[in-house]
Write a protein that holds these residues in place. Structure first.
Motif, PDB file in Angstrom:
ATOM      1  N   TYR A   1       2.328   1.727  -3.421  1.00 56.45           N
ATOM      2  CA  TYR A   1       1.291   2.277  -4.296  1.00 56.45           C
ATOM      3  C   TYR A   1       1.140   3.777  -4.071  1.00 56.45           C
ATOM      4  O   TYR A   1       1.072   4.557  -5.024  1.00 56.45           O
ATOM      5  N   GLU A   2       1.088   4.197  -2.820  1.00 58.38           N
ATOM      6  CA  GLU A   2       0.909   5.617  -2.495  1.00 58.38           C
ATOM      7  C   GLU A   2       2.104   6.455  -2.931  1.00 58.38           C
ATOM      8  O   GLU A   2       1.945   7.577  -3.404  1.00 58.38           O
ATOM      9  N   ILE A   3       3.302   5.916  -2.797  1.00 55.30           N
ATOM     10  CA  ILE A   3       4.515   6.647  -3.165  1.00 55.30           C
ATOM     11  C   ILE A   3       4.662   6.745  -4.682  1.00 55.30           C
ATOM     12  O   ILE A   3       4.967   7.808  -5.223  1.00 55.30           O
TER      13      ILE A   3
ATOM     14  N   THR B   1       0.835  -1.209   0.000  1.00 54.56           N
ATOM     15  CA  THR B   1       0.000   0.000   0.000  1.00 54.56           C
ATOM     16  C   THR B   1       0.866   1.253   0.000  1.00 54.56           C
ATOM     17  O   THR B   1       0.586   2.203  -0.733  1.00 54.56           O
ATOM     18  N   GLU B   2       1.913   1.257   0.800  1.00 54.96           N
ATOM     19  CA  GLU B   2       2.819   2.404   0.820  1.00 54.96           C
ATOM     20  C   GLU B   2       3.507   2.590  -0.528  1.00 54.96           C
ATOM     21  O   GLU B   2       3.656   3.714  -1.006  1.00 54.96           O
TER      22      GLU B   2
ATOM     23  N   GLU C   1       2.334   5.828  -7.135  1.00 58.03           N
ATOM     24  CA  GLU C   1       1.092   6.033  -7.886  1.00 58.03           C
ATOM     25  C   GLU C   1       0.939   5.025  -9.024  1.00 58.03           C
ATOM     26  O   GLU C   1       0.231   5.247  -9.991  1.00 58.03           O
TER      27      GLU C   1
ATOM     28  N   SER D   1      -0.657   1.550 -10.166  1.00 62.94           N
ATOM     29  CA  SER D   1      -1.871   0.875  -9.708  1.00 62.94           C
ATOM     30  C   SER D   1      -1.531  -0.340  -8.854  1.00 62.94           C
ATOM     31  O   SER D   1      -0.528  -1.020  -9.083  1.00 62.94           O
ATOM     32  N   GLN D   2      -2.378  -0.592  -7.875  1.00 63.25           N
ATOM     33  CA  GLN D   2      -2.153  -1.733  -6.994  1.00 63.25           C
ATOM     34  C   GLN D   2      -2.198  -3.034  -7.779  1.00 63.25           C
ATOM     35  O   GLN D   2      -1.432  -3.955  -7.499  1.00 63.25           O
TER      36      GLN D   2
END
Length: 77
Positions: free
Chosen positions: A13-15, A10-11, A17, A19-20
């Protein structure tokens, strides 16, 4: 590798951008390929070297790199 770096999916993905779904496919070895900008984002986010992410498989691939130096262009395989 993420566990060693103390980063969750998740981190990442957030860093990055990215897609998961794409990250899961890459991490499970189910991706058909990876774009250089995606690879660069993952390397930067994890503070890793490419050797830490890619292993040699049974198939041999060629990588062509364009070198631009003094207005000359060469391809290396």
């Amino acid at each position: 590798m993420l566990k060693q770096k103390g980063i969750t999916m998740t981190e990442l993905y957030e860093i990055t951008e990215i897609s998961q779904n794409a990250l899961i496919l890459i991490s499970n070895g189910k991706s058909n390929g990876i774009q250089f900008n995606t690879l660069d984002k993952i390397l930067e986010a994890t503070n890793s070297k490419i050797e830490e992410l890619i292993e040699y498989g049974e198939e041999l691939y060629s990588l062509f790199i364009r070198l631009e130096h003094n207005n000359s262009k060469n391809l290396i395989s």
